[in-house]
Design an enzyme around this catalytic site. Structure first.
Site, short mmCIF file in Angstrom:
data_model
loop_
_atom_site.label_atom_id
_atom_site.label_comp_id
_atom_site.label_asym_id
_atom_site.label_seq_id
_atom_site.Cartn_x
_atom_site.Cartn_y
_atom_site.Cartn_z
N GLU A 58 0.69 -1.14 0.06
CA GLU A 58 -0.16 -0.35 0.03
C GLU A 58 0.93 1.19 -0.05
OE1 GLU A 58 -3.11 -0.35 2.91
OE2 GLU A 58 -2.56 2.45 3.32
N GLU A 96 -3.01 10.79 3.33
CA GLU A 96 -3.53 10.99 4.27
C GLU A 96 -3.56 12.03 5.44
OE1 GLU A 96 -4.37 6.32 5.92
OE2 GLU A 96 -3.15 6.96 5.46
#
Ligand code: MG
Length: 525
Positions: free
Chosen positions: A402, A407
């Site tokens: 990932e 974020e």
């Protein structure tokens, strides 16, 4: 010796032929066309010899200018059809020339302008716009007179292109001078039509091209030159640079030079995929698909694909989280087991949102992934721009790898996180490799989130600043699963293991992540 003789012979032949002191011009290797010359930054008049000379001094590949013809058939430079309240086509040159330009320069004739443009100029092409005349016949006459003058002054090699809104003027130029380069300005012809008519390229207003991205592709395939007018702000410059335009006409050549040197294309990248979101309605289904329902991380939002939650509007993708009740289709679904069992235990979701992804449509191995976005605001929000390995369904997470390009959790509004998760490095065992960077005003201003991913490393950038650097340790795919295709995900989560750590402020809804564009570049051999 014989070779030297040939060169001397050719050189002397050339110098007999030329009136100008330069034997040759090689147009500068850049995209910058100074629109009406380079006038703005120094307060020069548009379409002046001074603005042409400044474009040459800046090393622009081209300097554009507007040609009109007076009542007594003198070719002059002026943008408008009126000069000091006199209709140019109905006034003699002598009358018009009583008024000087703002810098004291005499109203330039095309003759004087070309003579200035072929002197001490080895880089900057003349981009000659022939303005539409009051009659078609007169337009044809102007075309003929311009070509004759260029030939008389032996300036043909200095003319980078003839451009016009009048299609018949361009056709006449080609009849008179089949080698001449021509570009149509009016934006009403497809690249195929231009190609059939022997026009060399298109020079269309920026909105026309933003609305017809397929024309950019077909123009390239047909070998037409691609030009755009008039591009004066950084965002627009970046999109046309990214799309590999041959030329960009601008009132701000100095800024365009800066943007061109900052462009990923300047470090060998080519744009391989993008969504500029220059359309309205549902996100392009050839580019985006969705995840549905509850997905992971104990997040509270229920993912749907409604226009309310995911839409393209005003040049942007909007992913919008709402506080609203929706029945959970997976309620009491006995198939759902294990750590995601909570998905079957909730009868009604309290929030909706969207999660878009390119999975199954397009995936990439290596490259520069670039997303410009504004983030939602408030406690409980958890927007992300991220990637998963395409083999996730076969081997699962975290083995698939990932890459979290961006974020952000609402309770810590001024921090951006860039992270990788792998089998060896992941948040379940507390070994994920993440770093943070301070972000100024992520909610009201756009910022650019980027990874540059090669076989050797992944760099995470915010607004051009690298803040996390992951080296390939060259061990196993447990540490580096990043030599395979990954797909992109854009989502806005509500609550959940991280975003909901400090609760959810229900007064903040609706909240949006607004995405200006997604561009994927790769270095192709
Ligand atoms: Mg013009």
């Amino acid at each position: 010796m014989r070779f030297l003789f040939v060169i001397l012979f050719l050189t002397s032949l050339n110098s007999c032929k030329n009136l100008n002191p330069n034997d040759e011009i090689t147009f500068a290797d850049n995209v910058v066309i100074a629109h009406r010359g380079a006038w703005k930054q120094h307060g020069l008049p548009e379409n002046s010899i001074a603005s042409l000379k400044h474009a040459i001094a800046l090393n622009c590949t081209g300097s554009e200018f507007d040609v009109r013809m007076t009542a007594d058939d003198v070719l002059i430079l002026n943008h408008d059809n009126v000069y000091h309240e006199l209709l140019i086509e109905e006034t003699n040159y002598e009358e018009l020339a009583k008024f000087r330009l703002s810098n004291g320069e005499v109203l330039p004739t095309l003759r004087d302008f070309i003579l200035a443009g072929i002197k001490d100029n080895t880089t900057t092409g003349l981009v000659c716009e022939i303005k539409t005349s009051k009659s078609k016949e007169r337009g044809q006459l102007i075309a003929k007179k311009v070509v004759e003058l260029v030939n008389e002054l032996n300036a043909g090699q200095f003319v980078a292109s003839y451009i016009s809104f009048d299609y018949d003027i361009l056709k006449r130029i080609i009849e008179l001078e089949p080698q001449a380069k021509t570009q149509y300005l009016n934006g009403t012809k497809t690249p195929e039509e231009l190609h059939v008519d022997g026009i060399s390229g298109l020079d269309y207003e920026r909105h026309v091209l933003l609305d017809h991205p397929e024309w950019i592709q077909s123009a390239k395939e047909l070998g037409l030159t691609l030009n755009v007018w008039t591009v004066n702000n950084q965002e627009d410059m970046d999109v046309f640079l990214a799309n590999g335009f041959d030329f960009i006409s601008t009132n701000e050549p100095e800024l365009l030079f800066e943007r061109a040197s900052a462009s990923p294309l300047n470090s060998g990248y080519k744009l391989v995929w993008s969504d500029e979101f220059n359309y309205n309605g549902k996100p392009d289904p050839t580019k985006w698909t969705y995840d549905y329902g509850f997905v992971a991380n104990q997040e509270k939002q229920y993912y749907v694909d409604s226009l309310k939650n995911a839409r393209v509007d005003n040049g942007h993708l909007i992913i919008e989280a709402h506080k609203e009740k929706v029945a959970n289709k997976d309620y009491k679904n006995a198939e759902i087991k294990g750590w995601v069992k909570y998905k079957a235990e909730i009868d009604t979701a309290q929030y909706t949102s969207s999660r878009l992804k390119t999975e199954g449509l397009v995936e990439w191995k290596y490259g520069r992934i670039e997303v410009r976005a504004k983030l939602p605001k408030g406690r409980g929000m958890w927007p992300a721009i991220w990637m998963l390995g395409e083999n996730r369904k076969e081997i699962g997470w975290p083995e698939c790898g990932e890459i979290d390009i961006m974020e952000h959790v609402g309770y810590d509004n001024d921090t951006i996180h860039g992270t990788i998760h792998t089998k060896a490095y992941n948040h379940i065992i507390g070994t994920q490799k993440g770093k943070t960077i301070f972000i100024e005003n992520p909610n009201e201003e756009f910022h650019v989130f980027v990874i540059e991913w090669t076989p050797g490393k992944i760099d995470f950038l915010l607004d051009g600043v690298v803040y996390n650097h992951i080296e390939n340790e060259h061990k196993t795919t447990a540490e580096w699963p990043f030599d395979q295709n990954f797909y992109l995900i854009l989502n806005v989560a509500v609550g959940g293991g991280w975003g909901g750590r400090k609760g959810i402020d229900d007064s903040i809804f609706p909240q949006q992540m607004i995405v200006d564009y997604v561009r994927v570049y790769q270095k192709l051999n």
